[in-house]
Every structure is written in structure tokens, then in C-alpha cells.
Design a protein around this motif. Structure first.
Motif, PDB file in Angstrom:
ATOM      1  N   THR A   1      -8.736   0.035  11.819  1.00  0.00           N
ATOM      2  CA  THR A   1      -7.138   0.106  11.910  1.00  0.00           C
ATOM      3  C   THR A   1      -6.562   1.558  11.806  1.00  0.00           C
ATOM      4  O   THR A   1      -5.851   1.837  12.412  1.00  0.00           O
ATOM      5  CB  THR A   1      -6.280  -0.923  10.941  1.00  0.00           C
ATOM      6  OG1 THR A   1      -7.187  -0.704   9.696  1.00  0.00           O
ATOM      7  CG2 THR A   1      -6.894  -2.454  11.302  1.00  0.00           C
ATOM      8  N   LYS A   2      -7.408   2.183  10.847  1.00  0.00           N
ATOM      9  CA  LYS A   2      -6.925   3.692  10.526  1.00  0.00           C
ATOM     10  C   LYS A   2      -7.229   4.471  11.790  1.00  0.00           C
ATOM     11  O   LYS A   2      -6.357   5.272  12.033  1.00  0.00           O
ATOM     12  CB  LYS A   2      -7.786   4.161   9.362  1.00  0.00           C
ATOM     13  CG  LYS A   2      -7.040   5.382   8.999  1.00  0.00           C
ATOM     14  CD  LYS A   2      -7.625   5.885   7.580  1.00  0.00           C
ATOM     15  CE  LYS A   2      -7.276   7.441   7.327  1.00  0.00           C
ATOM     16  NZ  LYS A   2      -7.796   7.791   5.960  1.00  0.00           N
ATOM     17  N   SER A   3      -8.133   3.948  12.673  1.00  0.00           N
ATOM     18  CA  SER A   3      -8.614   4.811  13.775  1.00  0.00           C
ATOM     19  C   SER A   3      -7.524   4.597  14.784  1.00  0.00           C
ATOM     20  O   SER A   3      -7.190   5.638  15.539  1.00  0.00           O
ATOM     21  CB  SER A   3      -9.892   4.426  14.378  1.00  0.00           C
ATOM     22  OG  SER A   3      -9.932   3.109  14.910  1.00  0.00           O
ATOM     23  N   LEU A   4      -7.025   3.637  14.779  1.00  0.00           N
ATOM     24  CA  LEU A   4      -5.907   3.170  15.948  1.00  0.00           C
ATOM     25  C   LEU A   4      -4.585   3.877  15.581  1.00  0.00           C
ATOM     26  O   LEU A   4      -4.040   4.391  16.425  1.00  0.00           O
ATOM     27  CB  LEU A   4      -5.485   1.762  16.030  1.00  0.00           C
ATOM     28  CG  LEU A   4      -6.709   0.910  16.382  1.00  0.00           C
ATOM     29  CD1 LEU A   4      -5.947  -0.521  16.487  1.00  0.00           C
ATOM     30  CD2 LEU A   4      -7.128   1.112  17.704  1.00  0.00           C
ATOM     31  N   GLU A   5      -4.473   4.159  14.296  1.00  0.00           N
ATOM     32  CA  GLU A   5      -3.314   4.867  13.733  1.00  0.00           C
ATOM     33  C   GLU A   5      -3.441   6.474  14.314  1.00  0.00           C
ATOM     34  O   GLU A   5      -2.287   7.179  14.339  1.00  0.00           O
ATOM     35  CB  GLU A   5      -2.899   4.669  12.299  1.00  0.00           C
ATOM     36  CG  GLU A   5      -2.426   3.452  12.030  1.00  0.00           C
ATOM     37  CD  GLU A   5      -1.243   2.966  12.549  1.00  0.00           C
ATOM     38  OE1 GLU A   5      -0.384   3.954  12.712  1.00  0.00           O
ATOM     39  OE2 GLU A   5      -1.226   1.678  13.163  1.00  0.00           O
ATOM     40  N   ILE A   6      -4.560   7.002  14.199  1.00  0.00           N
ATOM     41  CA  ILE A   6      -4.821   8.289  14.303  1.00  0.00           C
ATOM     42  C   ILE A   6      -4.737   8.587  15.920  1.00  0.00           C
ATOM     43  O   ILE A   6      -4.224   9.352  16.600  1.00  0.00           O
ATOM     44  CB  ILE A   6      -6.372   8.734  13.940  1.00  0.00           C
ATOM     45  CG1 ILE A   6      -6.523   8.641  12.299  1.00  0.00           C
ATOM     46  CG2 ILE A   6      -6.744  10.149  14.465  1.00  0.00           C
ATOM     47  CD1 ILE A   6      -7.711   8.969  11.833  1.00  0.00           C
ATOM     48  N   VAL A   7      -5.143   7.701  16.885  1.00  0.00           N
ATOM     49  CA  VAL A   7      -5.361   7.574  18.214  1.00  0.00           C
ATOM     50  C   VAL A   7      -3.733   7.549  18.431  1.00  0.00           C
ATOM     51  O   VAL A   7      -3.625   8.294  19.352  1.00  0.00           O
ATOM     52  CB  VAL A   7      -5.953   6.306  18.673  1.00  0.00           C
ATOM     53  CG1 VAL A   7      -5.736   6.289  20.401  1.00  0.00           C
ATOM     54  CG2 VAL A   7      -7.447   6.664  18.634  1.00  0.00           C
ATOM     55  N   LYS A   8      -2.962   6.825  17.741  1.00  0.00           N
ATOM     56  CA  LYS A   8      -1.554   7.184  18.111  1.00  0.00           C
ATOM     57  C   LYS A   8      -1.075   8.466  18.412  1.00  0.00           C
ATOM     58  O   LYS A   8       0.181   8.727  18.784  1.00  0.00           O
ATOM     59  CB  LYS A   8      -0.705   6.047  17.358  1.00  0.00           C
ATOM     60  CG  LYS A   8      -0.978   4.545  17.613  1.00  0.00           C
ATOM     61  CD  LYS A   8      -0.136   3.827  16.523  1.00  0.00           C
ATOM     62  CE  LYS A   8       1.376   3.937  16.432  1.00  0.00           C
ATOM     63  NZ  LYS A   8       2.086   3.230  15.555  1.00  0.00           N
ATOM     64  N   THR A   9      -1.365   9.158  17.651  1.00  0.00           N
ATOM     65  CA  THR A   9      -0.822  10.496  17.329  1.00  0.00           C
ATOM     66  C   THR A   9      -1.487  11.580  18.437  1.00  0.00           C
ATOM     67  O   THR A   9      -1.044  12.809  18.504  1.00  0.00           O
ATOM     68  CB  THR A   9      -1.373  11.146  15.981  1.00  0.00           C
ATOM     69  OG1 THR A   9      -2.771  11.484  15.871  1.00  0.00           O
ATOM     70  CG2 THR A   9      -0.752  10.244  14.769  1.00  0.00           C
ATOM     71  N   TYR A  10      -2.144  10.985  19.289  1.00  0.00           N
ATOM     72  CA  TYR A  10      -2.678  11.978  20.570  1.00  0.00           C
ATOM     73  C   TYR A  10      -2.212  11.319  21.662  1.00  0.00           C
ATOM     74  O   TYR A  10      -1.537  10.268  21.852  1.00  0.00           O
ATOM     75  CB  TYR A  10      -4.439  11.745  20.304  1.00  0.00           C
ATOM     76  CG  TYR A  10      -5.012  12.749  19.481  1.00  0.00           C
ATOM     77  CD1 TYR A  10      -5.660  13.950  19.721  1.00  0.00           C
ATOM     78  CD2 TYR A  10      -4.887  12.121  18.011  1.00  0.00           C
ATOM     79  CE1 TYR A  10      -6.044  14.833  18.713  1.00  0.00           C
ATOM     80  CE2 TYR A  10      -5.539  12.857  17.039  1.00  0.00           C
ATOM     81  CZ  TYR A  10      -6.129  14.134  17.373  1.00  0.00           C
ATOM     82  OH  TYR A  10      -6.692  14.924  16.231  1.00  0.00           O
ATOM     83  N   ASP A  11      -2.134  12.185  22.747  1.00  0.00           N
ATOM     84  CA  ASP A  11      -1.608  12.072  24.010  1.00  0.00           C
ATOM     85  C   ASP A  11      -2.533  11.319  25.088  1.00  0.00           C
ATOM     86  O   ASP A  11      -1.983  10.348  25.803  1.00  0.00           O
ATOM     87  CB  ASP A  11      -1.209  13.315  24.668  1.00  0.00           C
ATOM     88  CG  ASP A  11      -0.030  14.001  23.963  1.00  0.00           C
ATOM     89  OD1 ASP A  11       1.023  13.586  23.763  1.00  0.00           O
ATOM     90  OD2 ASP A  11      -0.353  15.383  23.761  1.00  0.00           O
ATOM     91  N   VAL A  12      -3.640  11.714  24.905  1.00  0.00           N
ATOM     92  CA  VAL A  12      -4.724  11.280  25.819  1.00  0.00           C
ATOM     93  C   VAL A  12      -6.193  10.728  25.186  1.00  0.00           C
ATOM     94  O   VAL A  12      -6.621  11.328  24.197  1.00  0.00           O
ATOM     95  CB  VAL A  12      -5.015  12.089  27.025  1.00  0.00           C
ATOM     96  CG1 VAL A  12      -6.121  11.494  27.997  1.00  0.00           C
ATOM     97  CG2 VAL A  12      -3.810  12.525  27.937  1.00  0.00           C
TER      98      VAL A  12
END
Length: 404
Positions: free
Chosen positions: A296-307
Motif C-alpha cells: 500500500t505504501k508503494s501505491l502512495e509513492i506511485v501516486k507522486t509520479y506522472d508516468v
């Protein structure tokens, strides 16, 4: 149409603890099914992977009827040899790690006697051995899931030796079992189904295509970054996946845009030769390495990227549906698929569900797509995310399981 909530026995060695791609796929499905009122008993395996953090069930908000985690010793000892012998005498099949099925069978038999299940659902190996036993001895409907080619010897090149590969002697009964006993065979993509039907004698009517579910309420949509373009890859880039064409293309791209402020990150455990590749393409100061974190933390990090970038192995045909596809979809992020020219991800690209695509063997094509992404960034278009394919939504996935 209303349906009666089902009661199922869910055999998934990779599920709890939540760690790695296969367990993520299984746990997301469990969440979708239990939220629709399914009563589910899960039998899982106590995985011990030092490289990846894990989450427990309560952290993911799943309400199961019961969870049994069966641990096994995978070291070569007299005890494990003995368990493998017992496995062969019980199932007529044996291979490395199959003894987990023998140890988990006792719990499965007890549950089948106690509960009135609608069906048994098996996921990753060696769950199929329990499905076979329960179907043969108790007549319970068996829904068998194949997320990858099976038996594993039949992986396509460069992973394995293809559909004509010889199967290990202890596993030779697997294909006859797969042909005869499952009531339904579930595949995540039609390309994987068609590949496996080259060596399975199963009618198309006994198959279903169910992609890895995208849980749309897991991540809210975020706007693109305005200060700099940010790309991220999560997970494995070890052989036979090859990150070098992407890194080479990045080198060429940076050469054309020397003043560009762009962040490219790789999250997870990287192969030993990755640092040498960064040195070769003068990217040591431009690539950011993020450690592996719980799901779940990895998803939160992915959210901060564009692609979000996906790098696949150079197979002749891309038959796999990477777990990351549904993860990135549910995060409402652009996907850049660097994949075989013919395959599942190219199909999604042609259908308009993936916006950016390049052949994983073509450096110039990857660089051209990086330029396309950069132009869309400058024009503020990265927040316009393609629609999620309906078949990936929890509603559509659960609807198929309702019909079993």
C-alpha cells in the motif's frame, strides 16, 4: 441480477503475508470478493523473502471466514525429502516445493468436511494438487487459476523452452490432471489461454478470462507534477527482463534535452549489473533508487509520479499480464509499456487503455516515446488518463465469480 453470496475454499500459497506480485493479485481478488459478501476460507504459505517487506491481512482491510498459514522447511533435509516422497504417494506428482500441498491438505480436508462450499479456487503452485485431490475425492467443483504458463518448464523463451518442453518426470501427471479434473480454467489474458491450449486438451467453453482486478477506491486521482517530469518503475528488472534498452534510450533522450529537470526512479531490488549499466550510459546521477516497501505504501509513492513504466522480457509474444498493470490503472497514472511488439500490453495500447508503448527491443522507439511523454508533459496533458478497461473493475470480476 441478485446472487447468493458464495462460500469458497481459496487455496493460495502466495497470499498472506502480502509480499510479492502473486500475493498482491490474490489479496486484491480476496478484497473484491469479501466486500461482496463472499465467505472465504484461505489456506496460504508462510513465505520467507528477505528482500520485500510485507503486510498482514488486517492492514489490508479484508474480512475472511478463516485464514490458515502453513509453513514449510524448504532446505534439503531428511525431513523434507520424506515429505516429498509422501507428496508423490498422495498426489502422484512431485516437484520441488510440492510438499507444501501435502502439509496443507490435512487442513483442506477438514474444512471440506465442516463447510458446504460452492467451489474450491486454486491459485499459484502447488495449490493445484489440493484442488485435484479435493475434486477427485469429494467431487467439489474446482476452479483452477493459471496466471502464468504451467507446468513452469513450458514458459516461453527466454524464460523457458516453450510449449514443446519436456516436463520433469515427477510432474508428468500434471497435464493429464489439468486436462481432466478442473471444472473451469481461469486465465488473466486470452493470449496466455491460447498459449496453454496449445498443449492442454481443454475446450474453450471450460475457460474464462479474468484479469487482475483494479481496486478503484485504493487510490484517488492526482494531477501531473508541474515542476518536473517524474517516471517510476516498480518491481523486478532482473533477467530475462532487460532494462538496458530503456537506459540506453534515456541516455539518448538526456543528450537531446541537457537542461531537462526529470526524475526517473526504480523501486525495489535491482540486479547486480544495474550499477554498471548506469555507469555505461552516464545515468548514475540521474536515476533514483527507492527501496522496496510494503504494497500500500508503494501505491502512495506511485501516486507522486506522472508516468509508471513497465519493462517486459523480449518474448516473441507477450502472453503475460503484469500485476503492475492493474496497480497503475487503479492509481490513475499513465502507463509506459516497454514490451514485446505483439502481446497483451500492446493489445491494451491499441484499445486505448495504455497511452504509451514501445517495442522492448527498439532503443529508438523507446526514445521517441520518451519525447512524446515529454511533449505531453510540457502541454499539461499527462493528467488525461485513459479509461480503465471494464473487465478489470471489481464489479466485472466479481460478476464472473458469481456465475461459477
Amino acid at each position: 441480477m441478485e446472487h447468493k453470496s458464495k462460500k469458497i475454499l481459496f487455496i493460495a500459497p502466495a497470499s498472506f503475508p502480502i509480499m510479492g506480485a502473486e500475493s498482491i493479485v490474490n489479496v486484491k481478488l480476496l478484497k473484491a470478493l469479501t466486500e461482496e459478501g463472499y465467505q472465504i476460507d484461505v489456506i496460504s504459505k508462510d513465505m520467507k523473502w528477505a528482500n520485500y517487506p510485507y503486510q498482514q491481512m488486517d492492514e489490508f482491510g479484508i474480512s475472511l471466514h478463516s485464514l490458515t498459514v502453513v509453513g514449510v522447511d524448504n532446505k534439503l533435509t531428511i525431513k523434507t525429502i520424506f515429505y516429498h516422497i509422501l507428496t508423490f504417494f498422495t498426489f502422484g506428482v512431485v516437484f520441488k516445493g510440492a510438499h507444501w500441498a501435502y502439509l496443507a491438505l490435512k487442513k483442506a480436508k477438514r474444512l471440506v468436511k465442516q463447510e458446504s462450499y460452492d467451489y474450491i479456487l486454486t491459485k499459484n503452485a502447488p495449490a493445484e494438487l489440493i484442488g485435484y485431490y479435493i475434486k477427485k475425492k469429494h467431487g467439489l467443483k474446482w476452479i483452477a487459476t493459471w496466471n502464468d504458463p504451467y507446468p513452469t518448464e513450458k514458459y516461453p523463451e527466454p524464460y523457458g523452452k516453450g510449449v514443446d518442453a519436456e516436463v520433469f518426470w515427477g510432474s508428468k501427471r500434471l497435464i493429464p490432471i489439468m486436462n481432466t479434473y478442473p471444472d473451469i480454467h481461469v486465465f488473466p489474458s486470452n493470449r496466455l489461454r491460447d498459449y496453454m491450449l496449445k498443449y492442454l486438451k481443454v475446450t474453450i467453453e471450460k475457460t474464462r478470462i479474468i484479469p487482475h482486478v483494479a481496486l478503484l477506491d485504493t487510490c484517488s486521482k492526482t494531477e501531473q507534477n508541474n515542476d518536473k517530469l517524474k517516471l517510476i518503475h516498480t518491481g523486478n528488472v532482473s533477467h530475462p527482463r532487460n532494462p538496458e534498452p530503456f537506459l540506453h534510450a534515456l541516455h539518448l533522450f538526456y543528450s537531446e534535452h541537457q537542461d531537462l529537470d526529470m526524475e526517473v526512479a526504480f523501486m525495489g531490488v535491482l540486479p547486480e549489473n544495474f550499477t554498471k549499466l548506469l555507469e555505461k550510459y552516464e545515468l548514475k546521477e540521474k536515476i533514483k533508487h527507492l527501496p522496496a516497501v510494503e504494497y500500500t505504501k508503494s501505491l502512495e509513492i506511485v501516486k507522486t509520479y506522472d508516468v509508471s513504466v513497465i519493462i517486459e522480457a523480449p518474448c516473441q509474444e507477450g502472453i503475460f499480464l503484469p500485476t503492475k498493470v492493474s496497480d497503475y490503472m487503479q492509481c490513475r497514472k499513465q502507463i509506459f509499456a516497454i514490451s514485446p511488439a505483439v502481446g497483451v500490453l500492446h493489445d491494451l495500447y491499441q484499445e486505448g487503455h495504455i497511452r504509451y508503448f514501445a517495442d522492448c527491443t527498439q532503443v529508438e522507439a523507446i526514445k521517441a516515446t520518451l519525447n512524446l511523454i515529454y511533449n505531453d508533459f510540457k502541454n499539461g496533458n499527462l493528467s488525461i488518463v485513459p479509461p480503465i478497461k471494464q473487465e478489470y473493475t471489481a464489479k466485472e470480476v466479481v460478476n464472473i465469480y458469481n456465475q461459477f
